[in-house]
Design a protein around this motif. Structure first.
Motif, PDB file in Angstrom:
ATOM      1  N   CYS A   1       9.798   2.572  65.799  1.00  0.00           N
ATOM      2  CA  CYS A   1       9.896   1.112  65.771  1.00  0.00           C
ATOM      3  C   CYS A   1       8.840   0.435  66.642  1.00  0.00           C
ATOM      4  O   CYS A   1       8.632  -0.778  66.546  1.00  0.00           O
ATOM      5  N   ARG A   2       8.176   1.191  67.505  1.00  0.00           N
ATOM      6  CA  ARG A   2       7.160   0.587  68.377  1.00  0.00           C
ATOM      7  C   ARG A   2       5.896   0.296  67.588  1.00  0.00           C
ATOM      8  O   ARG A   2       5.434   1.124  66.794  1.00  0.00           O
TER       9      ARG A   2
ATOM     10  N   VAL B   1      10.624   0.317  58.799  1.00  0.00           N
ATOM     11  CA  VAL B   1      10.056  -0.291  60.008  1.00  0.00           C
ATOM     12  C   VAL B   1       8.658  -0.859  59.782  1.00  0.00           C
ATOM     13  O   VAL B   1       8.172  -1.650  60.584  1.00  0.00           O
ATOM     14  N   ASP B   2       8.018  -0.445  58.695  1.00  0.00           N
ATOM     15  CA  ASP B   2       6.643  -0.873  58.439  1.00  0.00           C
ATOM     16  C   ASP B   2       6.456  -1.140  56.940  1.00  0.00           C
ATOM     17  O   ASP B   2       5.756  -0.400  56.249  1.00  0.00           O
TER      18      ASP B   2
ATOM     19  N   MET C   1      14.149   6.371  65.037  1.00  0.00           N
ATOM     20  CA  MET C   1      13.849   4.943  65.078  1.00  0.00           C
ATOM     21  C   MET C   1      13.429   4.482  66.472  1.00  0.00           C
ATOM     22  O   MET C   1      12.620   3.558  66.608  1.00  0.00           O
TER      23      MET C   1
END
Length: 203
Positions: A160-161, A188-189, A156
């Motif tokens: 997460c970026r 996360v997306d 993560m």
């Protein structure tokens, strides 16, 4: 972009030399998947060489920052072996194994400290890829009981970026509804804007 890539490489080297992950939002591709999902095969196809360790259990136990640089000749360099050029990719594999054991020990421990490897070749595109430990459920060796959570937290940190493209690798003989890589990617997306979902057909 061609001017940006060498700058990104230098920044990643600078952070790694002090034992820190590069927390700047730099363009990169993170390869995510379960154990034995085929992540190594995918990465080696980017390079056109067999150079990653193989085995059972967790083989990737530290993040591997793989910087591909287009050049007229073919060789590899590690940040921790400055000045040494590797032209034999079997030696590259051995060095990855030795450097992993140096930090994590030989009994399947993990560490978030990355290994930086550059591959120069006329057969590659200028890319930065990150090979992350495979998602596991059951601790082995000296691994702590929360090994699954530790690996998920490590993954993560990278995916997460917003500038990180997620390459989620899932074997084609696996039910996609049970794919850990896809679940992490969607966490996360959820809109699928930065995901590449790759089904790997096992021969």
């Amino acid at each position: 972009m061609e001017d940006l890539i060498p700058l990104v490489n230098k920044l990643q080297d600078a952070f790694s030399s002090i034992g820190q992950a590069c927390n700047l939002d730099l363009p990169q591709i993170a390869v995510v998947g379960g154990q034995s999902a085929g992540k190594s095969s995918v990465l080696e196809n980017f390079v056109g060489r067999d150079f990653l360790p193989r085995g059972s259990g967790i083989v990737t136990r530290r993040p591997l920052v793989l910087q591909l640089i287009s050049a007229t000749a073919e060789w590899a360099e590690f940040l921790h072996c400055k000045g040494k050029k590797f032209t034999d990719f079997d030696e590259v594999r051995q060095e990855i194994e030795a450097e992993t054991d140096r930090v994590t020990g030989a009994n399947k421990g993990i560490s978030p400290v990355p290994i930086n490897l550059r591959v120069y070749s006329p057969h590659v595109l200028n890319l930065t890829l990150i090979d992350l430990p495979g998602i596991t459920k059951v601790p082995v060796g000296d691994q702590p009981a929360d090994i699954e959570q530790q690996i998920r937290d490590m993954i993560m940190q990278f995916i997460c970026r917003e500038s990180c493209l997620i390459l989620a690798v899932t074997p084609a003989n696996t039910d996609l509804a049970n794919s850990d890589a896809l679940k992490l990617s969607k966490d996360v997306d959820p809109q699928g804007r930065i995901q590449i979902n790759l089904l790997l057909f096992l021969l």
